[in-house]
Design a protein around this motif. Sequence first.
Motif, PDB file in Angstrom:
ATOM      1  N   LEU A 223       0.851 -42.705   1.270  1.00 40.20           N
ATOM      2  CA  LEU A 223       1.964 -42.113   2.017  1.00 40.20           C
ATOM      3  C   LEU A 223       1.819 -42.359   3.517  1.00 40.20           C
ATOM      4  N   ASP A 224       0.598 -42.191   4.039  1.00 42.55           N
ATOM      5  CA  ASP A 224       0.363 -42.404   5.468  1.00 42.55           C
ATOM      6  C   ASP A 224       0.654 -43.835   5.878  1.00 42.55           C
ATOM      7  N   SER A 225       0.320 -44.796   5.022  1.00 39.74           N
ATOM      8  CA  SER A 225       0.528 -46.193   5.385  1.00 39.74           C
ATOM      9  C   SER A 225       2.004 -46.567   5.412  1.00 39.74           C
ATOM     10  N   ALA A 226       2.846 -45.783   4.753  1.00 36.96           N
ATOM     11  CA  ALA A 226       4.271 -46.074   4.736  1.00 36.96           C
ATOM     12  C   ALA A 226       5.044 -45.257   5.771  1.00 36.96           C
ATOM     13  N   ARG A 227       4.416 -44.244   6.345  1.00 39.16           N
ATOM     14  CA  ARG A 227       5.106 -43.342   7.270  1.00 39.16           C
ATOM     15  C   ARG A 227       5.267 -43.995   8.643  1.00 39.16           C
ATOM     16  N   VAL A 228       6.490 -43.934   9.162  1.00 41.50           N
ATOM     17  CA  VAL A 228       6.789 -44.471  10.492  1.00 41.50           C
ATOM     18  C   VAL A 228       7.527 -43.395  11.265  1.00 41.50           C
ATOM     19  N   SER A 229       7.036 -43.088  12.462  1.00 39.08           N
ATOM     20  CA  SER A 229       7.670 -42.099  13.323  1.00 39.08           C
ATOM     21  C   SER A 229       7.597 -42.617  14.756  1.00 39.08           C
ATOM     22  N   LEU A 230       8.741 -43.060  15.277  1.00 41.72           N
ATOM     23  CA  LEU A 230       8.782 -43.644  16.618  1.00 41.72           C
ATOM     24  C   LEU A 230       9.643 -42.805  17.551  1.00 41.72           C
ATOM     25  N   PHE A 231       9.235 -42.768  18.810  1.00 46.18           N
ATOM     26  CA  PHE A 231       9.996 -42.115  19.855  1.00 46.18           C
ATOM     27  C   PHE A 231      10.160 -43.121  20.984  1.00 46.18           C
ATOM     28  N   VAL A 232      11.367 -43.211  21.526  1.00 45.38           N
ATOM     29  CA  VAL A 232      11.643 -44.180  22.585  1.00 45.38           C
ATOM     30  C   VAL A 232      12.239 -43.444  23.780  1.00 45.38           C
TER      31      VAL A 232
ATOM     32  N   LEU B 154      -0.833 -43.905  11.430  1.00 43.19           N
ATOM     33  CA  LEU B 154      -1.503 -45.202  11.455  1.00 43.19           C
ATOM     34  C   LEU B 154      -0.807 -46.131  12.446  1.00 43.19           C
ATOM     35  N   PRO B 155      -1.504 -47.178  12.927  1.00 49.57           N
ATOM     36  CA  PRO B 155      -0.867 -48.125  13.853  1.00 49.57           C
ATOM     37  C   PRO B 155       0.290 -48.871  13.193  1.00 49.57           C
TER      38      PRO B 155
ATOM     39  N   ALA C  22      -1.767 -45.373  16.560  1.00 46.57           N
ATOM     40  CA  ALA C  22      -1.364 -44.017  16.189  1.00 46.57           C
ATOM     41  C   ALA C  22      -1.536 -43.118  17.401  1.00 46.57           C
ATOM     42  N   ALA C  23      -0.537 -42.309  17.681  1.00 49.06           N
ATOM     43  CA  ALA C  23      -0.517 -41.412  18.839  1.00 49.06           C
ATOM     44  C   ALA C  23      -0.601 -42.183  20.157  1.00 49.06           C
ATOM     45  N   GLY C  24      -0.217 -43.464  20.129  1.00 47.25           N
ATOM     46  CA  GLY C  24      -0.226 -44.291  21.332  1.00 47.25           C
ATOM     47  C   GLY C  24       1.182 -44.692  21.719  1.00 47.25           C
ATOM     48  N   ALA C  25       1.291 -45.433  22.819  1.00 49.32           N
ATOM     49  CA  ALA C  25       2.585 -45.897  23.297  1.00 49.32           C
ATOM     50  C   ALA C  25       2.435 -47.282  23.892  1.00 49.32           C
TER      51      ALA C  25
ATOM     52  N   VAL D 226       9.896 -52.661  12.517  1.00 48.16           N
ATOM     53  CA  VAL D 226       8.542 -52.099  12.436  1.00 48.16           C
ATOM     54  C   VAL D 226       7.859 -52.621  11.187  1.00 48.16           C
ATOM     55  N   VAL D 227       6.619 -53.082  11.358  1.00 44.65           N
ATOM     56  CA  VAL D 227       5.775 -53.423  10.216  1.00 44.65           C
ATOM     57  C   VAL D 227       4.708 -52.332  10.153  1.00 44.65           C
ATOM     58  N   ALA D 228       4.795 -51.506   9.117  1.00 46.20           N
ATOM     59  CA  ALA D 228       3.862 -50.381   8.963  1.00 46.20           C
ATOM     60  C   ALA D 228       2.551 -50.868   8.362  1.00 46.20           C
ATOM     61  N   ALA D 229       1.594 -49.968   8.221  1.00 43.15           N
ATOM     62  CA  ALA D 229       0.273 -50.303   7.698  1.00 43.15           C
ATOM     63  C   ALA D 229       0.327 -50.796   6.260  1.00 43.15           C
ATOM     64  N   ASP D 230       1.385 -50.454   5.523  1.00 42.48           N
ATOM     65  CA  ASP D 230       1.494 -50.924   4.141  1.00 42.48           C
ATOM     66  C   ASP D 230       2.016 -52.358   4.056  1.00 42.48           C
ATOM     67  N   GLY D 231       2.332 -52.969   5.224  1.00 43.87           N
ATOM     68  CA  GLY D 231       2.772 -54.361   5.252  1.00 43.87           C
ATOM     69  C   GLY D 231       4.277 -54.541   5.093  1.00 43.87           C
ATOM     70  N   GLU D 232       4.994 -53.467   4.832  1.00 39.01           N
ATOM     71  CA  GLU D 232       6.443 -53.556   4.654  1.00 39.01           C
ATOM     72  C   GLU D 232       7.142 -53.638   6.008  1.00 39.01           C
ATOM     73  N   ARG D 233       8.165 -54.471   6.073  1.00 39.85           N
ATOM     74  CA  ARG D 233       8.958 -54.645   7.298  1.00 39.85           C
ATOM     75  C   ARG D 233      10.199 -53.755   7.176  1.00 39.85           C
ATOM     76  N   ARG D 234      10.396 -52.889   8.182  1.00 41.63           N
ATOM     77  CA  ARG D 234      11.513 -51.952   8.133  1.00 41.63           C
ATOM     78  C   ARG D 234      12.304 -52.024   9.430  1.00 41.63           C
ATOM     79  N   SER D 235      13.568 -51.696   9.333  1.00 41.01           N
ATOM     80  CA  SER D 235      14.395 -51.548  10.524  1.00 41.01           C
ATOM     81  C   SER D 235      14.530 -50.046  10.766  1.00 41.01           C
ATOM     82  N   VAL D 236      14.128 -49.618  11.958  1.00 35.55           N
ATOM     83  CA  VAL D 236      14.162 -48.203  12.301  1.00 35.55           C
ATOM     84  C   VAL D 236      15.140 -48.028  13.452  1.00 35.55           C
TER      85      VAL D 236
END
Length: 191
Positions: free
Chosen positions: A70-79, A108-109, A130-133, A159-169
Amino acid sequence: MDGLESQARPSGHIDLDLVDDPLSRRPVGLRRRWTSLRVSASGVVVLVLIGALIGAAFGRAWTRWEQRKLDSARVSLFVAVADLSTTTGSNGRVSMEGSVAVANGGPLPVEVSGPASGNFRVWGQQRVAAAGAARFPASVVVVCAAGVEQQPLPLALVVVAADGERRSVEVKVELVGTWKEIVAQDCQLPS
């Protein structure tokens, strides 16, 4: 001698120590051995406890594996807008160039890049811890007629998450500070 033999072996009696029975020499099957075993109550308790410990260890490992998945698929971005370098305004449009800060709120990064299309563009590709900018060069074109209605502005990031999946966020970016002042000034909006 005839009398001694008859005393040693009386007729009609079988001496069990001397019986030559072919059935008694057959090996006992595995099933029969297991079913004939006797287990004490304390042995049953020990076997149940061992089974429970193995089950608990397996359950804990399974839970950790699921959480990592679950962690490797989770993406949370702030801009957020970071700085402004140039602006131009004409024909009811305001163009601004500067940079945006992308913060990773996930565990995760992630690898972040922005598609260079649309009214809000971000260039480059960077790994955000993770927790970086990280800062990305960006440009925004605001149409004055729709500028107020489209606040905050949508921004699509790849975004390419830790699970290797490419997502549009898609994230929403609020134009604040100097960016907002320039839009208000060039579009002649009340502040």
